[in-house]
Design an enzyme around this catalytic site. Structure first.
Site, PDB file in Angstrom:
ATOM      1  N   LYS A   1       0.869  -1.134  -0.061  1.00 11.11           N
ATOM      2  CA  LYS A   1      -0.050   0.078  -0.084  1.00 11.11           C
ATOM      3  C   LYS A   1       0.828   1.140   0.088  1.00 11.11           C
ATOM      4  O   LYS A   1       1.759   1.278   0.689  1.00 11.11           O
ATOM      5  CB  LYS A   1      -0.935  -0.155   1.292  1.00 11.11           C
ATOM      6  CG  LYS A   1      -1.859   1.060   1.432  1.00 11.11           C
ATOM      7  CD  LYS A   1      -2.693   0.935   2.715  1.00 11.11           C
ATOM      8  CE  LYS A   1      -3.913   1.953   2.409  1.00 11.11           C
ATOM      9  NZ  LYS A   1      -4.948   1.868   3.984  1.00 11.11           N
TER      10      LYS A   1
ATOM     11  N   SER B   1      -9.861   1.863   2.653  1.00  9.62           N
ATOM     12  CA  SER B   1      -8.828   2.713   2.068  1.00  9.62           C
ATOM     13  C   SER B   1      -7.782   1.695   1.402  1.00  9.62           C
ATOM     14  O   SER B   1      -7.225   2.123   0.530  1.00  9.62           O
ATOM     15  CB  SER B   1      -8.135   3.745   2.919  1.00  9.62           C
ATOM     16  OG  SER B   1      -7.333   3.162   3.692  1.00  9.62           O
TER      17      SER B   1
ATOM     18  N   SER C   1     -10.018  -0.210   7.175  1.00  8.39           N
ATOM     19  CA  SER C   1      -9.342  -0.370   5.750  1.00  8.39           C
ATOM     20  C   SER C   1      -8.796  -1.451   5.150  1.00  8.39           C
ATOM     21  O   SER C   1      -8.330  -1.663   4.289  1.00  8.39           O
ATOM     22  CB  SER C   1      -8.529   0.797   5.709  1.00  8.39           C
ATOM     23  OG  SER C   1      -9.297   1.997   5.473  1.00  8.39           O
TER      24      SER C   1
HETATM   25  N1  GLN Z   1     -13.150   4.445   6.129  1.00 10.15           N
HETATM   26  C1  GLN Z   1     -12.555   5.189   7.409  1.00 10.15           C
HETATM   27  C2  GLN Z   1     -12.192   6.280   7.266  1.00 10.15           C
HETATM   28  O1  GLN Z   1     -12.437   6.927   6.554  1.00 10.15           O
HETATM   29  C3  GLN Z   1     -11.419   4.070   7.883  1.00 10.15           C
HETATM   30  C4  GLN Z   1     -10.250   4.217   6.919  1.00 10.15           C
HETATM   31  C5  GLN Z   1      -9.115   3.302   7.342  1.00 10.15           C
HETATM   32  O2  GLN Z   1      -9.148   2.403   8.140  1.00 10.15           O
HETATM   33  N2  GLN Z   1      -7.932   3.771   7.103  1.00 10.15           N
HETATM   34  O3  GLN Z   1     -11.614   6.980   8.228  1.00 10.15           O
END
Ligand code: GLN
Length: 487
Positions: free
Chosen positions: A78, A153, A177
């Site tokens: 990532k 994400s 995410s």
């Molecule tokens: N969807 C959540 C956010 O937007 C979690 C994102 C994540 O785990 N990085 O914060």
């Protein structure tokens, strides 16, 4: 040959490499060729460097035998992980031209294990999002249906594995995410207990919640990857000093007598019917394996999304203050005085969702609102952790859906941030409590899109969760299925 390799488990790849049925260079080339062929329609990879990858593969081939379990196997990172000599963008214009001068601990550990870096994976900007639509480099498409999101994400990671552009990938999970994109793309993903994997060199979003973990096809693959990733790191002040573990040690334990807690709050309104039906069938499978289900309650879980959207933006507003155009990253080409340079740099360098979080975070931390919002959210966070420790007196693991719906269409939630935030309604409480959680594929819902079963374990119970997932994967073949269009 190539078909069996792209679908092979990490153990199978390891055996093929050890027996010299394939070299690391051949295996790496196979995946690089698939990336060249299929990535233009998916946008999962945002950086590849054939020569760099092949040089690592050649070194792996030349190493003296015997080698470790992951030696010579390619994986992708990532783009939140600093990778020496590679661009590390975090999905943002702010870091569009940033070449990391060092490796994140996680990257360093995989290199030390002999793994080959295939490239860097697209993600929501600064890991803020649930659909990968906030990336500066454009959305990632779901290989099961390219008109739908892959989740976020870590959507680039999920899409890459699901399309078999990489056998495994790293992800990070601040509120879901790893688990939500794993669910939406039919993969296995694990967020470890907070502090088990070093955050050094992982670009910070919300430091008290961020945790890196493995994403792969199966639980067994995730166990092998976690073995390489985990461990104390003096460069991360929240890294935990614990004895090393073999996370694959319990994979073959029978599940007879396992107590699965089912929180009423995870099975109420809000979950789509297709997801509910698919998860119920998976729970029946577990009963066949000898597990028993017990009803439990997590009374404060309804407060997890609001508490998270105070705490995560507060920490983000502080972490992202370093992107000021002075030391590294983007700087506005034209400006007046210093303040104007800061303002223009940040106005041009950050996308809309990141700005929204910085505004919310700055507000909840400001004098006069700190007690009302930030402190209150911290108290709720504590109550959520207590709910879980009470629940684990009655059960060994907790199960439920990973996501309330299957992958949705592009644009379906982007106009309404709150709808998007609710995508993580089942995953966020785990991060607030610091607990480990995983998602495993358990079937298909509407429009033949994958459904994920979430398994939440007690603190440091990763080996048991992986056992619970692996036993299910011995009985089912959801985790071996790949999207038709990616053959
Ligand atoms: N969807 C959540 C956010 O937007 C979690 C994102 C994540 O785990 N990085 O914060």
């Amino acid at each position: 040959m190539s078909d069996s390799m792209i679908n092979a488990s990490l153990r199978q790849l390891s055996a093929a490499l050890a027996e010299k049925k394939i070299s690391s260079v051949e295996l790496t080339t196979l995946f690089l060729d698939r990336i060249a062929q299929l990535n233009p329609s998916l946008n999962a990879f945002i950086a590849t460097d054939r020569e760099k990858s092949l040089a690592q593969a050649r070194a792996a081939d030349a190493a003296p035998q015997p080698c470790g379990a992951l030696h010579g196997i390619p994986l992708a990172h990532k783009d939140i992980f600093c990778t020496e000599g590679w661009r590390t963008s975090c999905g943002s214009k702010m870091l569009e031209n940033f070449i990391a001068p060092y490796d994140a601990t996680v990257v360093e550990k995989f290199k030390a294990a002999g793994m080959v870096t295939l490239g860097k994976l697209n993600m929501d900007e600064f890991a803020m999002g649930s659909s990968n639509e906030t990336s500066y480099f454009g959305a990632v498409k779901n290989p099961w249906d390219v008109s739908r999101v892959p989740g976020g994400s870590s959507g680039g990671s999920a899409a890459a594995i699901s399309a078999r552009l990489a056998p495994a990938a790293t992800g990070t999970d601040t509120g879901g995410s790893i688990r939500q994109p794993a669910a939406l793309c039919g993969l296995t993903g694990l967020k470890p207990t907070y502090g088990v994997v070093s955050r050094y060199g992982m670009i910070a979003f919300a430091s008290s919640l961020d945790q890196a973990g493995p994403m792969a096809k199966s639980a067994e693959d995730c166990a092998l990857l976690l073995n390489a990733m985990a461990g104390f790191d003096p460069r991360d002040s929240t890294s935990l000093e614990r004895p090393a573990e073999d996370y694959a040690r319990d994979l073959n334990q029978p599940l007879a007598g396992l107590r699965i807690g089912l929180p009423g709050e995870f099975f109420g309104a809000g979950m789509d019917d297709d997801v509910r039906a698919t998860v119920e069938v998976a729970l029946d499978e577990y009963r066949k394996l000898g597990a028993v289900t017990v009803d439990i309650s997590l009374p404060n879980s309804g407060l997890s999304v609001p508490a998270y959207y105070v705490i995560a933006p507060a920490e983000a507003s502080s972490n992202l203050s370093r992107f000021d155009g002075v030391r590294y990253g983007y700087r506005a080409p034209e400006y007046g005085d210093l303040n104007d340079m800061y303002a223009k740099t940040r106005a041009q360098g950050f996308g809309a969702e990141v700005k929204r979080r910085i505004l919310i975070g700055t507000y909840v931390l400001s004098h006069g609102y700190y007690d009302a919002y930030y402190l209150k959210a911290q108290k709720i966070r504590r109550l959520i952790a207590v709910d879980f420790s009470d629940a684990f007196k009655k059960c060994d693991v907790i199960m439920g859906p990973a996501s309330p719906s299957v992958a949705f269409a592009f644009g379906a939630k982007s106009a309404d941030p709150v709808q998007m935030y609710l995508s993580d309604i089942y995953t966020i409480s785990t991060n607030l409590a610091g607990l480990p959680g995983m998602s495993i594929p358990c079937g298909f819902g509407n429009n033949n899109m994958p459904v994920g079963l979430q398994i939440i374990g007690n603190w440091f119970d990763e080996a048991r969760m992986l056992n619970v997932a692996h036993q299910y994967q011995q009985m089912t073949d959801w985790h071996t299925q790949m999207p038709e269009g990616m053959r």
